[in-house]
Write a protein that holds these residues in place. Structure first.
Motif, mmCIF file in Angstrom:
data_model
loop_
_atom_site.group_PDB
_atom_site.id
_atom_site.type_symbol
_atom_site.label_atom_id
_atom_site.label_comp_id
_atom_site.label_asym_id
_atom_site.label_seq_id
_atom_site.Cartn_x
_atom_site.Cartn_y
_atom_site.Cartn_z
ATOM 1 N N ALA A 92 -5.461 -0.408 -4.534
ATOM 2 C CA ALA A 92 -4.225 -0.686 -3.793
ATOM 3 C C ALA A 92 -4.266 -2.096 -3.219
ATOM 4 C CB ALA A 92 -4.033 0.343 -2.678
ATOM 5 N N HIS A 93 -5.408 -2.487 -2.668
ATOM 6 C CA HIS A 93 -5.521 -3.823 -2.074
ATOM 7 C C HIS A 93 -5.473 -4.917 -3.135
ATOM 8 C CE1 HIS A 93 -5.971 -2.397 1.927
ATOM 9 N NE2 HIS A 93 -7.106 -1.758 1.698
ATOM 10 N N GLU A 142 -26.489 4.959 0.633
ATOM 11 C CA GLU A 142 -26.102 4.757 -0.767
ATOM 12 C C GLU A 142 -24.690 4.182 -0.910
ATOM 13 O OE1 GLU A 142 -26.553 8.503 -2.658
ATOM 14 O OE2 GLU A 142 -28.753 8.462 -2.640
ATOM 15 N N MET A 143 -23.932 4.182 0.184
ATOM 16 C CA MET A 143 -22.556 3.669 0.144
ATOM 17 C C MET A 143 -22.490 2.164 0.377
ATOM 18 S SD MET A 143 -20.492 6.124 -0.547
ATOM 19 C CE MET A 143 -18.952 5.393 -0.024
ATOM 20 N N LYS A 144 -23.639 1.513 0.525
ATOM 21 C CA LYS A 144 -23.658 0.099 0.905
ATOM 22 C C LYS A 144 -22.885 -0.793 -0.063
ATOM 23 C CE LYS A 144 -26.766 -3.580 2.419
ATOM 24 N NZ LYS A 144 -28.182 -3.946 2.719
ATOM 25 N N ALA A 149 -18.154 -4.077 -1.369
ATOM 26 C CA ALA A 149 -17.130 -4.480 -2.335
ATOM 27 C C ALA A 149 -15.733 -4.266 -1.757
ATOM 28 C CB ALA A 149 -17.290 -3.691 -3.635
ATOM 29 N N TYR A 150 -15.549 -3.120 -1.107
ATOM 30 C CA TYR A 150 -14.249 -2.818 -0.493
ATOM 31 C C TYR A 150 -13.939 -3.811 0.622
ATOM 32 C CZ TYR A 150 -10.490 -0.256 1.778
ATOM 33 O OH TYR A 150 -9.283 0.089 2.329
ATOM 34 N N LEU A 151 -14.940 -4.132 1.429
ATOM 35 C CA LEU A 151 -14.764 -5.057 2.535
ATOM 36 C C LEU A 151 -14.349 -6.433 2.029
ATOM 37 C CD1 LEU A 151 -15.056 -5.122 5.624
ATOM 38 C CD2 LEU A 151 -17.404 -5.924 5.308
ATOM 39 N N ILE A 152 -14.960 -6.876 0.944
ATOM 40 C CA ILE A 152 -14.605 -8.179 0.362
ATOM 41 C C ILE A 152 -13.151 -8.185 -0.103
ATOM 42 C CG2 ILE A 152 -15.030 -9.708 -1.604
ATOM 43 C CD1 ILE A 152 -18.011 -8.912 -1.388
ATOM 44 N N ILE A 153 -12.731 -7.111 -0.760
ATOM 45 C CA ILE A 153 -11.370 -7.041 -1.287
ATOM 46 C C ILE A 153 -10.332 -6.998 -0.170
ATOM 47 C CG2 ILE A 153 -9.735 -5.612 -2.597
ATOM 48 C CD1 ILE A 153 -11.657 -7.212 -4.324
ATOM 49 N N ILE A 154 -10.600 -6.226 0.886
ATOM 50 C CA ILE A 154 -9.616 -6.143 1.964
ATOM 51 C C ILE A 154 -9.540 -7.462 2.738
ATOM 52 C CG2 ILE A 154 -11.077 -5.176 3.796
ATOM 53 C CD1 ILE A 154 -8.680 -3.417 4.562
ATOM 54 N N SER A 186 -7.293 -0.602 10.862
ATOM 55 C CA SER A 186 -7.359 0.807 10.487
ATOM 56 C C SER A 186 -8.643 1.114 9.724
ATOM 57 C CB SER A 186 -6.145 1.187 9.635
ATOM 58 O OG SER A 186 -6.190 2.546 9.260
ATOM 59 N N ASP A 187 -8.948 0.308 8.722
ATOM 60 C CA ASP A 187 -10.162 0.535 7.934
ATOM 61 C C ASP A 187 -11.422 0.263 8.748
ATOM 62 O OD1 ASP A 187 -8.758 1.358 5.753
ATOM 63 O OD2 ASP A 187 -8.927 -0.514 4.636
ATOM 64 N N GLY A 188 -11.332 -0.698 9.677
ATOM 65 C CA GLY A 188 -12.470 -0.979 10.533
ATOM 66 C C GLY A 188 -12.800 0.196 11.439
#
Length: 231
Positions: A92-93, A142-144, A149-154, A186-188
């Motif tokens: 989505a981002h 294990e979610m690191k 990756a998600y943090l970079i995209i957002i 929100s994601d934070g």
């Protein structure tokens, strides 16, 4: 934008309000009826408000972003599907990044870039992302890699929203920029609640900021379509 399309916004507001009410009261079962309806109502509002733009890239990417958001909302209702929900929101981002890029004046113009100035303009976004990561890094396990990756995209989504400054009309810029900022918040909050320390108010804060974010982004893109590059 036809006034009859406002009905979809009222339905969006109703579904959002009910969902936040259920979150506040710990009524998780009822959310299976409200949460999956939030984005479809907003999508219907955008879809019918942009019917004249059929086939345009901006419309396609916004619709895709909302569809992926709906998928993310639905998948995140099931804890075991968290990674898939995260992936849906990542997509989505990416769609929002493209939408923010094409919804500005001369989006692909290549010119001289002042990287130092760019860094300081985006510094508040980088600082917030670094703050969140500092607190959650110890609980990622294990979610690191997926979370990074998600943090970079957002972060890219938010910086692309900021990039629209003076490249679209004032209303469109601020609505999209504030919406992107609310998405970050929100994601934070969600990340801190999941990977650092849970707190009872997190659900209401996450959904409240999320609903505002999606609404403002959609309204901001519609303002760009309606008014174009005007001051």
């Amino acid at each position: 934008m036809k006034k009859k399309n406002i009905l979809w916004l009222y339905l969006f507001l109703l579904a959002s309000t009910l969902d936040i009410f259920f979150v506040a009261n710990g009524q998780s079962d009822q959310r299976f009826f409200t949460k999956p309806l939030i984005i479809p109502f907003l999508l219907a509002y955008f879809f019918f408000s942009t019917a004249q733009l059929k086939g345009v890239l901006l419309r396609k990417t916004m619709i895709a972003a909302l569809v992926f958001s709906w998928m993310g909302d639905t998948l995140l209702m099931f804890p075991k599907l968290f990674l898939y929900g995260l992936g849906a929101f990542l997509m989505a981002h990416i769609c929002y990044i493209v939408a923010f890029k094409v919804s500005q004046q001369q989006p692909f113009k290549v010119g001289r870039v002042n990287f130092i100035r760019l860094f300081f303009l985006n510094f508040p976004i980088y600082l917030f992302a670094a703050f969140v990561y500092f607190y959650i890094r110890g609980g990622l396990g294990e979610m690191k890699i997926p979370v990074i990756a998600y943090l970079i995209i957002i972060v890219m989504m938010a910086t692309t929203a900021r990039e629209r400054f003076k490249n679209t009309n004032v209303i469109s810029f601020w609505q999209v920029m504030i919406g992107a900022s609310f998405f970050l918040v929100s994601d934070g909050i969600l990340a801190i609640n999941m990977f650092y320390q849970s707190f009872t108010e997190s659900g209401v804060l996450v959904m409240g900021t999320y609903v505002i974010a999606q609404f403002l982004i959609v309204r901001g893109i519609l303002a760009h379509i309606q008014y174009g590059h005007t001051t």
